[in-house]
Scaffold this active site. Structure first.
Site, PDB file in Angstrom:
ATOM      1  CD  GLU A 182      19.934  40.500  58.365  1.00 38.79           C
ATOM      2  OE1 GLU A 182      20.405  41.088  59.349  1.00 38.79           O
ATOM      3  OE2 GLU A 182      20.071  39.287  58.149  1.00 38.79           O
TER       4      GLU A 182
ATOM      5  CD  GLU B  47      26.279  37.824  59.250  1.00 35.92           C
ATOM      6  OE1 GLU B  47      27.482  37.499  59.117  1.00 35.92           O
ATOM      7  OE2 GLU B  47      25.904  39.005  59.362  1.00 35.92           O
TER       8      GLU B  47
END
Ligand code: IPT
Length: 953
Positions: A470, A394
């Site tokens: 994820e 991220e």
């Protein structure tokens, strides 16, 4: 400061651990205290004591702080606030008598977030990069007695901008501090290259080392110079069969034990392959976390975690979102896990300003990024388990990431690169997404995803293998929809599995004023900005007790599929080997035949040692004689480890399947003989039931007081029902509250005792709404039972699914023991019930509860045919359902469950509250991912279902 190098756990060069009780002082700002404390003669008598390694905020100094993406300080890079908690540490140590003279290295395994270090009054330097090693050459400063190590740790630094991972901020010296003797000619750095050629079955070993030395591997008869390569037949390393060869690296000054695993990782034909074969990742994201020590995780806990993973069919770990303690990687090599080793890099908070000023796209930060990449790769390059490097998490996109990628490719071309945050995949070798829904994964599986604007990049990405770095956000009850993902991974070879978010709930162990233990989450420490219980989203609870989600995961990803009803005939099972490398020779298969959950026969089942990908139909023995009449009969076939492994004993169950031999006989509509009559007072009596003549509510069964049953549609919203605030509408719990499903009113329209039945008509609706459910209770009875048939008909256009549809009733709290025939032993909801097997189960009512860190709907057992609740003397209540139902029982109401913020808010009352649900809404994964799939939604529609109540004496 020394350049980064490969870590190894031990060698014949002396090491001294500096763990222990240090002296400690905490200051509220970085500049509050001068540097005098670093002087050897500084008097620290008034200081406190602190255990190193550890984080001071969990030892009574300051408090932990949880944020997901927001920086807990003004975004003003690279500056940090004046309020910068600063921990001064002092430690005095002697050298062992046989230490000797010469070079020595002071090693820090991990310090959050910035450290300045002095030894014997001499400043060594400072470093950032919290979850990465840092080393200083200190030989000339050491003396035999009374060495004084002084370390100043700042909670915040420019490095904090690169460490915005979703977790607690836990400053301190949280990993090893040790002193390593470096004799003349000892290993400065070494790089083990051990590839495997699956076509020839040969491994090629080459060890680079400075200084040069020799490498021996006795089992392979190898003795070669460093830099030289040798090719010999070997057993390869895989996560399924993690074969390691013991070897030695010998230089003039040191002997280092090697554990060598031969394997080759490649992206080829659009697939991620190890040793020539596509692998399927059954992974979890693992943070380093312990409820009492934070990111300091002891080796025992690491090993127990890995054993638990292996026993639950987990075969891969993403070290989200930083390189773990190196001992963890040693264990992955040994026990067999594919590892995605991720760099300590996340700048997520910049997303809140549209990624403006993002450090990863700013040349001034590039040296810091490269330093992090280098420290990870150099430390971990010798682990066979590490199959992918990940640039971080991220961070958006930027040239800093490209610089890291090209440095890593150059240094270690043997491992492909992963990074999720750049959709173009320009710098990576696998296409990675997080929380993509099933439909998107399917499009990607068909290589038919939305194109990128740049045709060249698009063509390149379309050729890459796909992983979900994820998915299946395991927050609270759930995740739902795992099975549907797994089918996609098995259908489309491009979809090579993924990593559930995440392994463990990061709840911090605390006690209430009364001394009861609970787990705290964001906001519990008075943080001015926080993200609540979003930090509790793991497959195991903070105390590492598996949550139901882990059981579901184990079942869904099992590497052997055992199925009936596949058109192979009634007396046969189809067995499919879903391993990537192993045949089924290591498994024992057993069958069992049960009637109404009672074992009537069992034995061994001969199954061929199928190769990976192969399937066979295996005939079951004839059904045990004499067992045909008595009701529903079910075959269970289980695959067990035939022999002990490093991670589980022989007999450990890997996979199972059930198939119906004799279906549940439709319960013959019981012949009611009783007729309702007015009793004394304002009651109607029907068989063993006594009803309130005005409300129609059942008040007594066989003279024992009960409350209800009455229609109920509310459930204490799960984290997935609540859904993350950034999730698209509709967010189920918001809609449910808006509609008023938690405050439904029941208006009795009529109570009609008639011939052979008592009929109670109600209209159930919330204030302020024209929507309603019409519920008609039709009660019939015989002397010894009472039957409720409930018809529900909706009125109006309901815009959202219901949480649940069933009845709720109360009974005496003395009925504390539950037994049921149906799905179990754990909880299960429409999209989380793969692990529930049909059988006869029993446990105390208290054990039916799942202690989610933030209390919420839990504990329903699916597919229940009948349930009994009994007192210690065996008396109690029996409930049969037609059709089968979801059964829950608890000592508090759903209103109390809804209101509770922590487990200790729930107080057992006098009564038990039972839920007999005809249906439940699915669970989904909307706390961060997709919602409930259409087939698992509880749409509002007419429904009919029935229960027979009787008392047990
Ligand atoms: C994603 C993060 O990578 C992870 O660290 C964690 O925060 C997870 O979500 C949710 O628990 S980012 C998310 C905004 C998609």
């Amino acid at each position: 400061m020394l350049p980064p190098r490969a870590w190894y756990a031990a060698s014949d060069a002396a090491r001294l651990s500096l763990h222990g009780t240090w002296r400690f002082r905490l200051a509220p700002t970085a500049g509050a205290e001068g540097d005098a404390f670093a002087r050897p003669d500084f008097d620290d008598a008034t200081w406190q004591e602190l255990r190193v390694p550890g984080t001071w905020v969990l030892k009574g100094f300051g408090t932990p702080w949880y944020t997901n993406t927001a920086y807990p300080f003004p975004v003003d890079p690279p500056r940090v606030p004046d309020e910068n908690p600063t921990g001064d540490h002092r430690h005095v140590f002697d050298l062992p008598d046989d230490w000797g003279e010469g070079p020595a290295v002071l090693h820090f395994g991990g310090v959050e977030s910035c450290a300045r270090v002095w030894l014997n009054g001499q400043e060594l330097g400072h470093f950032k990069g919290s979850r990465l090693p840092h080393e200083f050459e200190v030989g000339t400063l050491l003396r035999p007695r009374r060495n004084v190590l002084a370390v100043r740790v700042h909670q915040w630094s420019s490095g904090s901008y690169l460490e915005d991972q979703d977790q607690w901020w836990l400053p301190g010296i949280f990993r090893n501090v040790s002193l390593h003797r470096r004799p003349e000619g000892s290993v400065a750095d070494h790089f083990v290259h051990a590839g495997f050629d699956h076509l020839t079955g040969e491994g090629t070993l080459r060890v680079e080392c400075s200084p040069a030395g020799r490498v021996t591997v006795p089992e392979l008869g190898l003795d070669l110079a460093t830099g030289e390569s040798a090719t010999v037949p070997v057993r390869p390393w895989t996560a399924e069969q993690p074969y390691l060869y013991d070897g030695q690296l010998v230089t003039a000054g040191e002997t280092v034990p090697l554990r060598i695993g031969f394997r080759t990782v490649r992206v080829e034909d659009g697939l991620l392959k190890v040793n020539g074969r596509r692998i399927l990742l059954r992974g979890v994201n693992r943070h380093e976390f312990h409820p009492q020590s934070g990111r300091t995780v002891d080796p025992d806990t690491m090993r127990r975690d890995l054993l638990l993973m292996k026993r639950r069919n987990v075969n891969a770990v993403r070290t989200s979102h930083y390189p773990p303690h190196p001992a963890f990687l040693d264990l992955c090599d040994e026990l067999g896990l594919w590892v995605v080793d991720e760099c300590d890099l996340e700048t997520h908070g910049f997303a809140q300003q549209g990624w403006r000023d993002n450090p990863v796209d700013d040349a001034r930060w590039e040296p810091a990024l490269l330093d992090r990449a280098r420290r990870m790769v150099e430390r971990d390059k010798n682990h066979p388990g590490v199959v992918l490097w990940s640039l971080g998490n991220e961070c958006g996109t930027g040239r800093g990431l490209s610089a890291m990628a090209s440095w890593i490719r150059d240094r270690d071309p043997s491992r492909p690169l992963h990074y999720e945050g750049d959709r173009s995949c320009a710098d990576t070798d696998v296409y990675s997404r997080m929380y993509a829904d099933h439909a998107e994964v399917e499009r990607i599986g068909r290589r038919a995803e939305e194109p990128l604007a740049d045709p060249e990049l698009d063509a390149r990405r379309r050729g890459l293998p796909f992983v979900l770095c994820e998915y299946a956000h395991a927050m609270g009850n759930g995740p739902g929809g795992l099975g549907e993902y797994q089918r996609l991974f098995e259908t489309y070879e491009r979809c090579q599995g993924g990593f559930v978010w995440e392994w463990i709930d990061h709840g911090i162990r605390r006690r209430t004023a009364e001394g009861e233990v609970f787990h705290a989450y964001g906001g519990d420490f008075g943080e001015e900005l926080h993200d609540g219980n979003f930090v509790c989203d793991g497959l195991v609870f903070p105390d590492r007790v598996p949550s139901p989600g882990l059981g579901e995961f184990k079942k869904v990803v099992e590497p052997v599929r055992i199925e009936g009803g596949t058109g192979d005939g009634p007396g046969a099972v189809r067995i499919t080997n879903l391993y990537d490398f192993a045949d089924l020779g290591h498994l024992d298969f057993r069958w069992r035949y049960e009637v109404e959950g009672e074992v009537r026969g069992h034995g061994r089942l001969a199954v061929p040692a199928l190769a990976p990908g192969e399937a066979a139909v295996v005939k079951l023995p004839p059904a045990p004689a004499g067992a045909v009449r008595a009701g529903e009969a079910i075959w269970t076939v289980r695959a067990l480890l035939a022999e002990d492994t490093a991670w589980a004993p022989a007999g450990h169950e890997i996979a199972w399947g059930q198939l119906t031999a004799v279906p549940r006989p439709a319960p013959a509509p019981p012949v009611a003989t009783a007729t309702p009559r007015r009793g004394e007072g304002n009651v109607v009596v029907l068989g063993p039931g006594t009803f309130d003549a005005t409300t129609g509510a059942l008040g007594y069964l066989d003279g024992v007081q009960v409350g209800g049953p009455r229609l109920d549609v509310w459930r204490a919203p799960t984290d997935n029902d609540e859904a993350a605030p950034w999730q698209p509408e509709p967010r189920p719990a918001t809609e449910w509250r808006r509609l008023g499903l938690h405050r439904m009113r029941h208006r009795v329209e009529s109570v009609e005792p008639g011939p052979g039945a008592l009929v109670v008509r109600t209209r159930v609706a919330p204030a302020g709404s024209p929507l309603a459910l019409h519920a008609v209770y039709r009660w019939t009875a015989r002397r010894d039972w009472l039957r409720l048939e409930l018809g529900v008909d909706p009125e109006g256009a309901w815009p959202v699914p219901l949480p649940r549809l069933g009845v709720r009733m109360s009974v005496s709290g003395s009925l504390g023991f539950a037994e049921w025939y149906g799905g179990g032993p754990g909880e299960g909801y429409p999209d989380t019930r793969a692990a529930a097997r049909i059988g006869r189960w029993s446990m105390p009512v208290d054990a039916l509860q799942t202690p989610y860190v933030r209390p919420q709907e839990n504990g329903a057992r699916p597919g229940v045919r009948w349930a009994q609740l009994t007192r210690t003397d065996g008396s109690g209540l029996r409930i049969e359902g037609d059709p089968d139902f979801f059964f829950s029982a608890r000592r508090w109401t759903d209103e109390e469950l809804t209101a509770a913020a922590h487990t200790t808010d729930l107080r057992a009352g006098e009564e038990l509250w039972l839920h007999l649900d005809h249906a439940q809404h699915g669970i989904g994964s909307q706390s961060c991912g997709p919602g409930v799939l259409p087939q698992h939604r509880l749409e509002v529609a007419p429904a009919r279902f029935s229960f027979v109540f009787s008392s047990l004496r």
